[in-house]
Design an enzyme around this catalytic site. Structure first.
Site, PDB file in Angstrom:
ATOM      1  N   SER A 123     -21.950  28.709  12.115  1.00 47.39           N
ATOM      2  CA  SER A 123     -20.738  28.201  11.462  1.00 47.39           C
ATOM      3  C   SER A 123     -19.598  28.121  12.460  1.00 47.39           C
ATOM      4  O   SER A 123     -19.514  28.946  13.388  1.00 47.39           O
ATOM      5  CB  SER A 123     -20.373  29.174  10.342  1.00 47.39           C
ATOM      6  OG  SER A 123     -19.073  28.936   9.872  1.00 47.39           O
ATOM      7  N   TYR A 147     -18.637  38.177   6.993  1.00 50.55           N
ATOM      8  CA  TYR A 147     -19.519  36.997   7.002  1.00 50.55           C
ATOM      9  C   TYR A 147     -19.602  36.394   8.405  1.00 50.55           C
ATOM     10  O   TYR A 147     -20.690  36.158   8.939  1.00 50.55           O
ATOM     11  CB  TYR A 147     -19.037  35.928   5.999  1.00 50.55           C
ATOM     12  CG  TYR A 147     -19.697  34.600   6.220  1.00 50.55           C
ATOM     13  CD1 TYR A 147     -21.041  34.412   5.921  1.00 50.55           C
ATOM     14  CD2 TYR A 147     -18.987  33.525   6.781  1.00 50.55           C
ATOM     15  CE1 TYR A 147     -21.661  33.197   6.163  1.00 50.55           C
ATOM     16  CE2 TYR A 147     -19.604  32.307   7.020  1.00 50.55           C
ATOM     17  CZ  TYR A 147     -20.944  32.147   6.711  1.00 50.55           C
ATOM     18  OH  TYR A 147     -21.562  30.954   6.970  1.00 50.55           O
ATOM     19  N   LYS A 151     -22.812  35.988  11.424  1.00 55.36           N
ATOM     20  CA  LYS A 151     -23.222  34.794  12.188  1.00 55.36           C
ATOM     21  C   LYS A 151     -23.148  35.073  13.689  1.00 55.36           C
ATOM     22  O   LYS A 151     -24.047  34.700  14.456  1.00 55.36           O
ATOM     23  CB  LYS A 151     -22.350  33.593  11.827  1.00 55.36           C
ATOM     24  CG  LYS A 151     -22.518  33.108  10.402  1.00 55.36           C
ATOM     25  CD  LYS A 151     -23.896  32.515  10.154  1.00 55.36           C
ATOM     26  CE  LYS A 151     -24.123  32.154   8.710  1.00 55.36           C
ATOM     27  NZ  LYS A 151     -25.516  31.813   8.401  1.00 55.36           N
TER      28      LYS A 151
HETATM   29  P1  NAD Z   1     -26.389  28.170  -0.315  1.00 55.51           P
HETATM   30  O1  NAD Z   1     -25.971  29.504  -0.842  1.00 55.51           O
HETATM   31  O2  NAD Z   1     -26.237  26.987  -1.189  1.00 55.51           O
HETATM   32  O3  NAD Z   1     -27.902  28.245   0.180  1.00 55.51           O
HETATM   33  C1  NAD Z   1     -28.492  29.422   0.672  1.00 55.51           C
HETATM   34  C2  NAD Z   1     -29.836  29.589  -0.041  1.00 55.51           C
HETATM   35  O4  NAD Z   1     -30.474  30.748   0.479  1.00 55.51           O
HETATM   36  C3  NAD Z   1     -29.703  29.782  -1.543  1.00 55.51           C
HETATM   37  O5  NAD Z   1     -30.581  28.889  -2.193  1.00 55.51           O
HETATM   38  C4  NAD Z   1     -30.101  31.242  -1.775  1.00 55.51           C
HETATM   39  O6  NAD Z   1     -30.741  31.411  -3.031  1.00 55.51           O
HETATM   40  C5  NAD Z   1     -31.029  31.489  -0.601  1.00 55.51           C
HETATM   41  N1  NAD Z   1     -31.109  32.886  -0.126  1.00 55.51           N
HETATM   42  C6  NAD Z   1     -30.088  33.719   0.204  1.00 55.51           C
HETATM   43  N2  NAD Z   1     -30.576  34.872   0.677  1.00 55.51           N
HETATM   44  C7  NAD Z   1     -31.934  34.775   0.655  1.00 55.51           C
HETATM   45  C8  NAD Z   1     -32.999  35.633   1.032  1.00 55.51           C
HETATM   46  N3  NAD Z   1     -32.777  36.849   1.523  1.00 55.51           N
HETATM   47  N4  NAD Z   1     -34.266  35.193   0.872  1.00 55.51           N
HETATM   48  C9  NAD Z   1     -34.498  33.957   0.367  1.00 55.51           C
HETATM   49  N5  NAD Z   1     -33.546  33.102   0.010  1.00 55.51           N
HETATM   50  C10 NAD Z   1     -32.269  33.503   0.155  1.00 55.51           C
HETATM   51  O7  NAD Z   1     -25.601  27.971   1.051  1.00 55.51           O
HETATM   52  P2  NAD Z   1     -25.456  26.655   1.948  1.00 55.51           P
HETATM   53  O8  NAD Z   1     -24.064  26.142   1.794  1.00 55.51           O
HETATM   54  O9  NAD Z   1     -26.596  25.747   1.718  1.00 55.51           O
HETATM   55  O10 NAD Z   1     -25.546  27.310   3.387  1.00 55.51           O
HETATM   56  C11 NAD Z   1     -26.767  27.406   4.086  1.00 55.51           C
HETATM   57  C12 NAD Z   1     -26.541  28.150   5.398  1.00 55.51           C
HETATM   58  O11 NAD Z   1     -25.526  27.500   6.135  1.00 55.51           O
HETATM   59  C13 NAD Z   1     -26.041  29.594   5.193  1.00 55.51           C
HETATM   60  O12 NAD Z   1     -26.639  30.399   6.189  1.00 55.51           O
HETATM   61  C14 NAD Z   1     -24.554  29.485   5.431  1.00 55.51           C
HETATM   62  O13 NAD Z   1     -23.996  30.687   5.907  1.00 55.51           O
HETATM   63  C15 NAD Z   1     -24.495  28.404   6.489  1.00 55.51           C
HETATM   64  N6  NAD Z   1     -23.207  27.674   6.510  1.00 55.51           N
HETATM   65  C16 NAD Z   1     -22.724  27.111   5.352  1.00 55.51           C
HETATM   66  C17 NAD Z   1     -21.489  26.450   5.374  1.00 55.51           C
HETATM   67  C18 NAD Z   1     -20.912  25.867   4.118  1.00 55.51           C
HETATM   68  O14 NAD Z   1     -19.694  25.637   4.082  1.00 55.51           O
HETATM   69  N7  NAD Z   1     -21.679  25.595   3.082  1.00 55.51           N
HETATM   70  C19 NAD Z   1     -20.783  26.326   6.581  1.00 55.51           C
HETATM   71  C20 NAD Z   1     -21.326  26.896   7.724  1.00 55.51           C
HETATM   72  C21 NAD Z   1     -22.540  27.570   7.684  1.00 55.51           C
HETATM   73  C1  WQD Z   2     -10.469  24.295   3.570  1.00 51.30           C
HETATM   74  C2  WQD Z   2      -8.955  24.150   3.548  1.00 51.30           C
HETATM   75  C3  WQD Z   2      -7.813  26.128   2.792  1.00 51.30           C
HETATM   76  C4  WQD Z   2      -9.376  25.998  -1.305  1.00 51.30           C
HETATM   77  C5  WQD Z   2     -14.982  28.071   4.881  1.00 51.30           C
HETATM   78  C6  WQD Z   2     -15.504  29.248   5.637  1.00 51.30           C
HETATM   79  C7  WQD Z   2     -16.268  28.788   6.840  1.00 51.30           C
HETATM   80  C8  WQD Z   2     -17.347  27.783   6.451  1.00 51.30           C
HETATM   81  C9  WQD Z   2     -16.797  26.672   5.634  1.00 51.30           C
HETATM   82  C10 WQD Z   2     -19.366  28.991   6.058  1.00 51.30           C
HETATM   83  C11 WQD Z   2      -8.207  25.383   4.074  1.00 51.30           C
HETATM   84  C12 WQD Z   2      -7.597  24.989   1.820  1.00 51.30           C
HETATM   85  C13 WQD Z   2      -9.100  25.727   0.012  1.00 51.30           C
HETATM   86  C14 WQD Z   2      -8.338  25.878  -2.269  1.00 51.30           C
HETATM   87  C15 WQD Z   2      -6.847  25.187  -0.514  1.00 51.30           C
HETATM   88  N1  WQD Z   2     -18.358  28.394   5.639  1.00 51.30           N
HETATM   89  N2  WQD Z   2      -7.868  25.328   0.413  1.00 51.30           N
HETATM   90  N3  WQD Z   2      -7.108  25.470  -1.825  1.00 51.30           N
HETATM   91  O1  WQD Z   2     -11.852  28.066   4.888  1.00 51.30           O
HETATM   92  O2  WQD Z   2     -12.159  25.991   6.328  1.00 51.30           O
HETATM   93  O3  WQD Z   2     -14.102  27.346   5.730  1.00 51.30           O
HETATM   94  O4  WQD Z   2     -16.072  27.222   4.515  1.00 51.30           O
HETATM   95  O5  WQD Z   2     -19.696  29.218   7.189  1.00 51.30           O
HETATM   96  O6  WQD Z   2     -16.816  29.939   7.421  1.00 51.30           O
HETATM   97  O7  WQD Z   2     -14.402  30.059   6.032  1.00 51.30           O
HETATM   98  O8  WQD Z   2     -13.056  26.007   3.985  1.00 51.30           O
HETATM   99  O9  WQD Z   2     -13.020  24.726   1.890  1.00 51.30           O
HETATM  100  O10 WQD Z   2     -12.360  27.168   1.846  1.00 51.30           O
HETATM  101  O11 WQD Z   2     -10.837  25.530   2.927  1.00 51.30           O
HETATM  102  O12 WQD Z   2      -5.700  24.835  -0.171  1.00 51.30           O
HETATM  103  O13 WQD Z   2      -8.498  26.141  -3.456  1.00 51.30           O
HETATM  104  O14 WQD Z   2      -8.539  24.013   2.179  1.00 51.30           O
HETATM  105  O15 WQD Z   2      -6.651  26.906   2.941  1.00 51.30           O
HETATM  106  O16 WQD Z   2      -7.059  24.918   4.747  1.00 51.30           O
HETATM  107  P1  WQD Z   2     -12.656  26.902   5.272  1.00 51.30           P
HETATM  108  P2  WQD Z   2     -12.382  25.871   2.570  1.00 51.30           P
END
Ligand code: NAD
Ligand code: WQD
Length: 331
Positions: A123, A147, A151
């Site tokens: 991330s 979190y 990572k």
């Molecule tokens: P998500 O929660 O929708 O998907 C994760 C999936 O993993 C879920 O279906 C959950 O049931 C499953 N899971 C969790 N722990 C498990 C375990 N121990 N065994 C088996 N299954 C398990 O999340 P996402 O948004 O699809 O994110 C996927 C990956 O990408 C995550 O590692 C997340 O940290 C990373 N990521 C997400 C974002 C984002 O904003 N969505 C941004 C950066 C990184």
């Molecule tokens: C985006 C912008 C908020 C909600 C997060 C995690 C990051 C990654 C992606 C997993 C910011 C603003 C948000 C609301 C708002 N996930 N906001 N009102 O914080 O950039 O990233 O998700 O790895 O690790 O931190 O994403 O969508 O929460 O926020 O004003 O109700 O929207 O302040 O500027 P963020 P976000």
């Protein structure tokens, strides 16, 4: 054949569709802790192809052994994990246990079964408060919440694993802000309860499930005072995984890529784009800053473009329309 851990989640399900559409065989393991079983059928419906599914936890070493024994897996994409920043500050132990233990159990199983290609979901959060924009992959890393630290620690673990066995190929993908949904409107992001992230909050305000968007601060050092982020369409992100998996076939060792667009939009830019793309209104109020938020965060997408041939192509309008379409379809 590819194994997707957490493959029924938001990013995993879109990646499964992208892989199947490109004639890859897909096996999924997911414990349904943050997804629904019907996503499996939806993936099959969209693609017209079948997937093999194991319900269970990646931390279950016997299950992982069984999955690797029963399937000829050459590449693993490791999505499984918990991802909510705020929640991670309340239950850090669960976050460390789930995110780190699942990775260790997976790595052991891969080692035992001689599977050497791994794509890992990292991330942009690992850059902390970056010194300048855009963010390049060689910027210093830091994290300000449990979190983010999971990572960061996993990235370090993967570097050690690669150093001990250079034939292990690992692509660390640092996602920026994934939004949007598949064009079918049947898979997308469907968080439980009140969404933490901006786009799912906007779609719920637009469909009147929530009253008002709370804009977290308008005194940041940005063009309109609200936070700027690099939003990337989840289908573009999914395509990035296909490209990364292909890259691993050429034995690159450990590689790290940003997956973003290189363009930053503010919260108010997002609101305006959503209103004009979807012809709906998104009422908002300006609220306090959210603790831990930074002013601006956007990627340099150059390295992924040069080395993976990956470039995000979908527009902000595509992101808004597809998010809205999914929300409306999933009333
Ligand atoms: P998500 O929660 O929708 O998907 C994760 C999936 O993993 C879920 O279906 C959950 O049931 C499953 N899971 C969790 N722990 C498990 C375990 N121990 N065994 C088996 N299954 C398990 O999340 P996402 O948004 O699809 O994110 C996927 C990956 O990408 C995550 O590692 C997340 O940290 C990373 N990521 C997400 C974002 C984002 O904003 N969505 C941004 C950066 C990184
Ligand atoms: C985006 C912008 C908020 C909600 C997060 C995690 C990051 C990654 C992606 C997993 C910011 C603003 C948000 C609301 C708002 N996930 N906001 N009102 O914080 O950039 O990233 O998700 O790895 O690790 O931190 O994403 O969508 O929460 O926020 O004003 O109700 O929207 O302040 O500027 P963020 P976000």
């Amino acid at each position: 054949m590819m194994l997707l851990t957490g493959g029924l989640g938001y990013i995993g399900s879109h990646t499964a569709v992208e892989l199947l559409d490109n004639d890859q065989d897909v096996v999924i393991v997911d414990n349904l802790s943050n997804s629904q079983i019907d996503v499996k059928d939806k993936i099959q419906k969209i693609t017209g192809k079948s997937i093999k599914f194991y319900e269970g936890d990646v931390r279950d070493a016997d299950l992982m052994d069984k999955i690797f024994s029963e399937n000829k897996i050459d590449t693993v994409i490791h999505f499984a994990g918990f991802k909510a920043v705020g929640e991670s500050t309340k239950i850090p132990i669960e976050y460390y246990k789930n995110n780190i233990d699942s990775t260790l159990v997976l790595l052991e199983a891969m080692k035992k079964h001689n599977v050497k290609n791994l794509v890992f979901s990292s991330s942009a959060t690992v850059y902390g408060k970056a010194k300048s924009m855009p963010i390049f992959e060689d910027f210093p890393l830091s994290a300000s919440n449990p979190y983010g630290r999971t990572k960061l620690f996993i990235e370090e673990i993967l570097k050690d694993v690669h150093a001990a066995d250079p034939s292990f190929n690992i692509a660390i993908l640092r996602y920026f802000n994934p939004v949007g949904a598949h064009e079918s409107g049947i898979i997308g992001e469907n968080p439980n309860g009140i969404p933490n992230n901006l786009m799912p909050y906007i779609t719920r305000v637009a469909t009147k499930k929530l009253d008002l968007l709370h804009v977290f601060g308008n005194d940041y050092e940005t063009h309109d005072g609200t936070g700027v982020r690099d939003y990337i369409h989840v289908c573009d992100l999914a395509h990035g995984h296909l490209k990364a998996a292909q890259k691993l076939e050429n034995n690159p060792g450990l590689v790290v890529y940003n997956l973003g667009t290189g363009t930053g939009y503010s919260v108010l830019d997002m609101v305006k784009a959503f209103e004009s793309s979807c012809k709906v209104s998104v009422p908002y109020v300006i609220d306090e800053r959210r603790p831990g938020d930074i002013d601006t965060c956007f990627a340099s997408p150059e390295k992924a473009e040069k080395e993976l041939g990956f470039k995000a192509t979908r527009t902000l309008e595509d992101m808004c329309k597809s998010s809205f379409n999914f929300e409306v379809n999933n009333k």
